[in-house]
Design a protein around this motif. Sequence first.
Motif, short mmCIF file in Angstrom:
data_model
loop_
_atom_site.label_atom_id
_atom_site.label_comp_id
_atom_site.label_asym_id
_atom_site.label_seq_id
_atom_site.Cartn_x
_atom_site.Cartn_y
_atom_site.Cartn_z
N VAL A 90 15.19 65.43 33.40
CA VAL A 90 13.75 65.56 33.37
C VAL A 90 13.18 65.37 32.22
N ASP A 91 13.67 65.89 31.06
CA ASP A 91 12.97 65.95 29.54
C ASP A 91 13.32 64.43 29.17
N SER A 92 14.36 63.81 29.56
CA SER A 92 14.58 62.17 29.31
C SER A 92 13.42 61.49 29.69
N GLN A 133 10.22 59.27 28.27
CA GLN A 133 9.81 57.82 28.56
C GLN A 133 8.44 57.65 28.96
N LEU A 134 8.01 58.67 29.64
CA LEU A 134 6.52 58.68 30.08
C LEU A 134 5.75 58.57 29.10
N LYS A 135 5.98 59.45 28.22
CA LYS A 135 5.19 59.68 26.90
C LYS A 135 5.16 58.34 26.23
N ASP A 178 0.67 64.84 28.20
CA ASP A 178 0.52 66.15 28.95
C ASP A 178 0.97 65.84 30.47
N VAL A 179 2.26 66.03 30.62
CA VAL A 179 3.06 66.03 31.85
C VAL A 179 3.63 67.39 32.52
N VAL A 180 3.55 67.47 33.68
CA VAL A 180 4.25 68.77 34.28
C VAL A 180 4.98 68.24 35.35
N PHE A 181 5.87 68.83 35.70
CA PHE A 181 6.86 68.38 36.75
C PHE A 181 7.08 69.28 38.01
N ALA A 182 7.49 68.85 39.06
CA ALA A 182 7.74 69.61 40.33
C ALA A 182 8.72 68.66 41.20
N LYS A 203 3.57 64.96 37.11
CA LYS A 203 1.94 65.14 37.25
C LYS A 203 1.42 64.79 35.85
N ILE A 204 0.52 63.82 35.71
CA ILE A 204 -0.07 63.32 34.35
C ILE A 204 -1.45 64.01 34.23
#
Length: 184
Positions: free
Chosen positions: A62-64, A68-70, A77-81, A164-165
């Motif tokens: 997930v961190d990787s 990449q998204l950054k 600012d990204v959160v995950f679910a 989620k961006i």
Amino acid sequence: MQQKSDYLYELDLQYNVSRLQEEVDELDLEPYFKDNPNTDSWFAGPETWLYADIQNKANTEVDSICEQLKELLGTNDVVFAVMRQKANTKVPVHNDKLPKKILDMYPATKPIQCAVNIQLNDNIGPINFPSLGSLETYKCALLNILQDHGVPAFETDRYFVKFKILDISYKEALENYLNFRVNK
């Protein structure tokens, strides 16, 4: 005329889907937004639409993906679910714009601007953007979730990680991605 890329754009990210699935399989999923004040809403804790937040931990898949998204999308600012839609159930047409009432109730909540979804199943159910007029499937895609969309019933569970961006729009994220790919 509307095009697929106005709603969904498949991304070429580097990740190991088995490792990603291992990281999220241990999470306890529960009905989405059980505390929804709109108790008559389909999104008030449906038993067929399950959800769990993912904590950001260093040196994980997930961190990787987040890193990449950054780099590729220009987000900070990204959160995950993780989400699971149970087999043979549908998610009604909606958009992910948060109503003012919800934002007022949860003032620390930042509205989602767009999302990247990564499917964890081999057998992938489609998403429907009514304005586009077609059903689309994808493995890993940037989604314009501020546009109306829904998910028809499908024969197997739909299981995916949602990034989620919160700080850039779909259009900005897509432009940044395309520019990065051209200049690479």
